[in-house]
Design a protein around this motif. Sequence first.
Motif, PDB file in Angstrom:
ATOM      1  N   GLN A   1       0.832  -1.207   0.000  1.00 44.49           N
ATOM      2  CA  GLN A   1       0.000   0.000   0.000  1.00 44.49           C
ATOM      3  C   GLN A   1       0.863   1.253   0.000  1.00 44.49           C
ATOM      4  O   GLN A   1       1.846   1.354   0.740  1.00 44.49           O
ATOM      5  CB  GLN A   1      -0.904   0.004   1.235  1.00 44.49           C
ATOM      6  N   LEU A   2       0.483   2.236  -0.839  1.00 49.61           N
ATOM      7  CA  LEU A   2       1.174   3.510  -0.914  1.00 49.61           C
ATOM      8  C   LEU A   2       0.428   4.587  -0.132  1.00 49.61           C
ATOM      9  O   LEU A   2      -0.752   4.448   0.176  1.00 49.61           O
ATOM     10  CB  LEU A   2       1.286   3.974  -2.370  1.00 49.61           C
ATOM     11  N   THR A   3       1.143   5.666   0.167  1.00 50.42           N
ATOM     12  CA  THR A   3       0.506   6.888   0.654  1.00 50.42           C
ATOM     13  C   THR A   3       0.857   8.020  -0.305  1.00 50.42           C
ATOM     14  O   THR A   3       1.811   7.922  -1.080  1.00 50.42           O
ATOM     15  CB  THR A   3       0.964   7.248   2.078  1.00 50.42           C
ATOM     16  N   TRP A   4       0.091   9.094  -0.244  1.00 51.18           N
ATOM     17  CA  TRP A   4       0.184  10.144  -1.248  1.00 51.18           C
ATOM     18  C   TRP A   4       1.483  10.955  -1.142  1.00 51.18           C
ATOM     19  O   TRP A   4       2.321  10.916  -2.030  1.00 51.18           O
ATOM     20  CB  TRP A   4      -1.040  11.045  -1.132  1.00 51.18           C
ATOM     21  N   GLN A   5       1.662  11.678  -0.067  1.00 56.69           N
ATOM     22  CA  GLN A   5       2.796  12.593   0.033  1.00 56.69           C
ATOM     23  C   GLN A   5       3.718  12.318   1.222  1.00 56.69           C
ATOM     24  O   GLN A   5       4.644  13.090   1.463  1.00 56.69           O
ATOM     25  CB  GLN A   5       2.283  14.035   0.124  1.00 56.69           C
ATOM     26  N   ALA A   6       3.484  11.227   1.933  1.00 54.76           N
ATOM     27  CA  ALA A   6       4.275  10.936   3.134  1.00 54.76           C
ATOM     28  C   ALA A   6       5.541  10.148   2.828  1.00 54.76           C
ATOM     29  O   ALA A   6       6.351   9.901   3.728  1.00 54.76           O
ATOM     30  CB  ALA A   6       3.426  10.180   4.157  1.00 54.76           C
ATOM     31  N   HIS A   7       5.710   9.706   1.574  1.00 51.99           N
ATOM     32  CA  HIS A   7       6.899   8.952   1.149  1.00 51.99           C
ATOM     33  C   HIS A   7       7.051   7.636   1.920  1.00 51.99           C
ATOM     34  O   HIS A   7       8.164   7.146   2.100  1.00 51.99           O
ATOM     35  CB  HIS A   7       8.175   9.786   1.328  1.00 51.99           C
ATOM     36  N   VAL A   8       5.946   7.054   2.357  1.00 56.63           N
ATOM     37  CA  VAL A   8       6.012   5.799   3.101  1.00 56.63           C
ATOM     38  C   VAL A   8       4.969   4.833   2.543  1.00 56.63           C
ATOM     39  O   VAL A   8       3.861   5.227   2.176  1.00 56.63           O
ATOM     40  CB  VAL A   8       5.779   6.018   4.614  1.00 56.63           C
ATOM     41  N   GLY A   9       5.377   3.568   2.443  1.00 57.76           N
ATOM     42  CA  GLY A   9       4.480   2.509   2.025  1.00 57.76           C
ATOM     43  C   GLY A   9       4.469   1.400   3.060  1.00 57.76           C
ATOM     44  O   GLY A   9       5.342   1.331   3.941  1.00 57.76           O
ATOM     45  N   PHE A  10       3.480   0.513   2.942  1.00 53.57           N
ATOM     46  CA  PHE A  10       3.297  -0.555   3.913  1.00 53.57           C
ATOM     47  C   PHE A  10       3.149  -1.889   3.193  1.00 53.57           C
ATOM     48  O   PHE A  10       2.542  -1.962   2.121  1.00 53.57           O
ATOM     49  CB  PHE A  10       2.053  -0.300   4.771  1.00 53.57           C
ATOM     50  N   VAL A  11       3.700  -2.933   3.802  1.00 56.94           N
ATOM     51  CA  VAL A  11       3.564  -4.296   3.289  1.00 56.94           C
ATOM     52  C   VAL A  11       2.852  -5.126   4.349  1.00 56.94           C
ATOM     53  O   VAL A  11       3.293  -5.184   5.502  1.00 56.94           O
ATOM     54  CB  VAL A  11       4.933  -4.915   2.959  1.00 56.94           C
ATOM     55  N   TYR A  12       1.724  -5.731   3.947  1.00 59.78           N
ATOM     56  CA  TYR A  12       0.897  -6.509   4.868  1.00 59.78           C
ATOM     57  C   TYR A  12       0.842  -7.971   4.421  1.00 59.78           C
ATOM     58  O   TYR A  12       0.999  -8.289   3.240  1.00 59.78           O
ATOM     59  CB  TYR A  12      -0.538  -5.990   4.891  1.00 59.78           C
ATOM     60  N   SER A  13       0.540  -8.841   5.375  1.00 58.57           N
ATOM     61  CA  SER A  13       0.217 -10.220   5.045  1.00 58.57           C
ATOM     62  C   SER A  13      -1.174 -10.266   4.414  1.00 58.57           C
ATOM     63  O   SER A  13      -2.124  -9.679   4.942  1.00 58.57           O
ATOM     64  CB  SER A  13       0.238 -11.087   6.309  1.00 58.57           C
ATOM     65  N   LEU A  14      -1.291 -10.932   3.279  1.00 60.09           N
ATOM     66  CA  LEU A  14      -2.585 -11.045   2.614  1.00 60.09           C
ATOM     67  C   LEU A  14      -3.601 -11.785   3.475  1.00 60.09           C
ATOM     68  O   LEU A  14      -4.794 -11.485   3.454  1.00 60.09           O
ATOM     69  CB  LEU A  14      -2.408 -11.757   1.271  1.00 60.09           C
ATOM     70  N   ASP A  15      -3.155 -12.751   4.257  1.00 59.78           N
ATOM     71  CA  ASP A  15      -4.062 -13.601   5.011  1.00 59.78           C
ATOM     72  C   ASP A  15      -4.756 -12.878   6.157  1.00 59.78           C
ATOM     73  O   ASP A  15      -5.942 -13.082   6.403  1.00 59.78           O
ATOM     74  CB  ASP A  15      -3.306 -14.814   5.573  1.00 59.78           C
ATOM     75  N   ASP A  16      -4.011 -12.016   6.878  1.00 60.14           N
ATOM     76  CA  ASP A  16      -4.591 -11.427   8.093  1.00 60.14           C
ATOM     77  C   ASP A  16      -4.342  -9.932   8.247  1.00 60.14           C
ATOM     78  O   ASP A  16      -4.653  -9.361   9.288  1.00 60.14           O
ATOM     79  CB  ASP A  16      -4.068 -12.167   9.332  1.00 60.14           C
ATOM     80  N   PHE A  17      -3.792  -9.290   7.207  1.00 55.77           N
ATOM     81  CA  PHE A  17      -3.510  -7.852   7.226  1.00 55.77           C
ATOM     82  C   PHE A  17      -2.477  -7.472   8.287  1.00 55.77           C
ATOM     83  O   PHE A  17      -2.408  -6.321   8.713  1.00 55.77           O
ATOM     84  CB  PHE A  17      -4.778  -7.028   7.436  1.00 55.77           C
ATOM     85  N   ARG A  18      -1.675  -8.421   8.711  1.00 57.20           N
ATOM     86  CA  ARG A  18      -0.612  -8.104   9.676  1.00 57.20           C
ATOM     87  C   ARG A  18       0.464  -7.294   8.971  1.00 57.20           C
ATOM     88  O   ARG A  18       0.910  -7.619   7.884  1.00 57.20           O
ATOM     89  CB  ARG A  18      -0.035  -9.418  10.227  1.00 57.20           C
ATOM     90  N   LEU A  19       0.902  -6.197   9.616  1.00 56.27           N
ATOM     91  CA  LEU A  19       1.929  -5.347   9.026  1.00 56.27           C
ATOM     92  C   LEU A  19       3.277  -6.064   9.077  1.00 56.27           C
ATOM     93  O   LEU A  19       3.748  -6.443  10.145  1.00 56.27           O
ATOM     94  CB  LEU A  19       2.007  -4.016   9.772  1.00 56.27           C
ATOM     95  N   LEU A  20       3.897  -6.237   7.920  1.00 51.31           N
ATOM     96  CA  LEU A  20       5.175  -6.933   7.825  1.00 51.31           C
ATOM     97  C   LEU A  20       6.365  -5.970   7.791  1.00 51.31           C
ATOM     98  O   LEU A  20       7.401  -6.255   8.375  1.00 51.31           O
ATOM     99  CB  LEU A  20       5.201  -7.813   6.572  1.00 51.31           C
ATOM    100  N   ARG A  21       6.199  -4.846   7.117  1.00 51.70           N
ATOM    101  CA  ARG A  21       7.288  -3.884   7.028  1.00 51.70           C
ATOM    102  C   ARG A  21       6.784  -2.564   6.473  1.00 51.70           C
ATOM    103  O   ARG A  21       5.702  -2.488   5.883  1.00 51.70           O
ATOM    104  CB  ARG A  21       8.423  -4.409   6.140  1.00 51.70           C
ATOM    105  N   LYS A  22       7.570  -1.525   6.674  1.00 52.44           N
ATOM    106  CA  LYS A  22       7.362  -0.232   6.034  1.00 52.44           C
ATOM    107  C   LYS A  22       8.523   0.014   5.075  1.00 52.44           C
ATOM    108  O   LYS A  22       9.607  -0.542   5.249  1.00 52.44           O
ATOM    109  CB  LYS A  22       7.302   0.887   7.074  1.00 52.44           C
ATOM    110  N   PHE A  23       8.285   0.852   4.097  1.00 53.31           N
ATOM    111  CA  PHE A  23       9.371   1.223   3.183  1.00 53.31           C
ATOM    112  C   PHE A  23       9.167   2.663   2.730  1.00 53.31           C
ATOM    113  O   PHE A  23       8.064   3.214   2.834  1.00 53.31           O
ATOM    114  CB  PHE A  23       9.447   0.274   1.990  1.00 53.31           C
TER     115      PHE A  23
END
Length: 210
Positions: A49-71
């Motif tokens: 998932q991206l964000t608009w102007q915060a320069h940060v994205g998120f990676v989640y587990s497809l199965d349970d939406f658990r946050l795996l990492r930020k980038f």
Amino acid sequence: GYFYEGTGRKGLSSLRQVQVETGQVVRQVNLAPDLFGEGITIYQNQIIQLTWQAHVGFVYSLDDFRLLRKFSYPGEGWGIAADADELFISDGTPDIRVLDPNTLAQKRILHVQDGTSPVSQLNELEFVEGEIFANVWHTNRIARISPKTGEVVGWIDLTGILSPVYSLDPEAVLNGIAYDRKGKRLFVTGKLWPTIFQIRLISKKSRLRD
């Protein structure tokens, strides 16, 4: 068997899993209120998932939406799509950044052109049968883009798909594309639209014959 949606606006941004038939939300993760959520894509068993102007994205587990990492990434984040080997990120310019899906490092830039004319305002992205579909912000058009060359190989015109009563709001514009690879079903929607449409593409020549 579900829609996976990223919603926007500060204080309202989320990642959602939604039943196709009913629109019922079955799972949801909210972003921090200062973040404006943008495009999402599925790569293997992860949601990015991206964000608009915060320069940060998120990676989640497809199965349970658990946050795996930020980038982090430079510039704005608008749309994102994935094929088997690469991620494609738009930022409203004619350039699509191509990332390695495992390291999230940038590999190259894809410059999008229709003939010799650059195509700007590229927004939502979806990978469909070997092509990148990209809606052009504040228009009713979706560009079909070669992921190898950036060349626009065709256009999809969605003029008239939404009742004019919803078009009174200038922000009620096309900005959602989803593709069911297994069922070969293509869906579109828009910001502030009350409906998701399943559509079938026909050539302009076929439409004239009909």
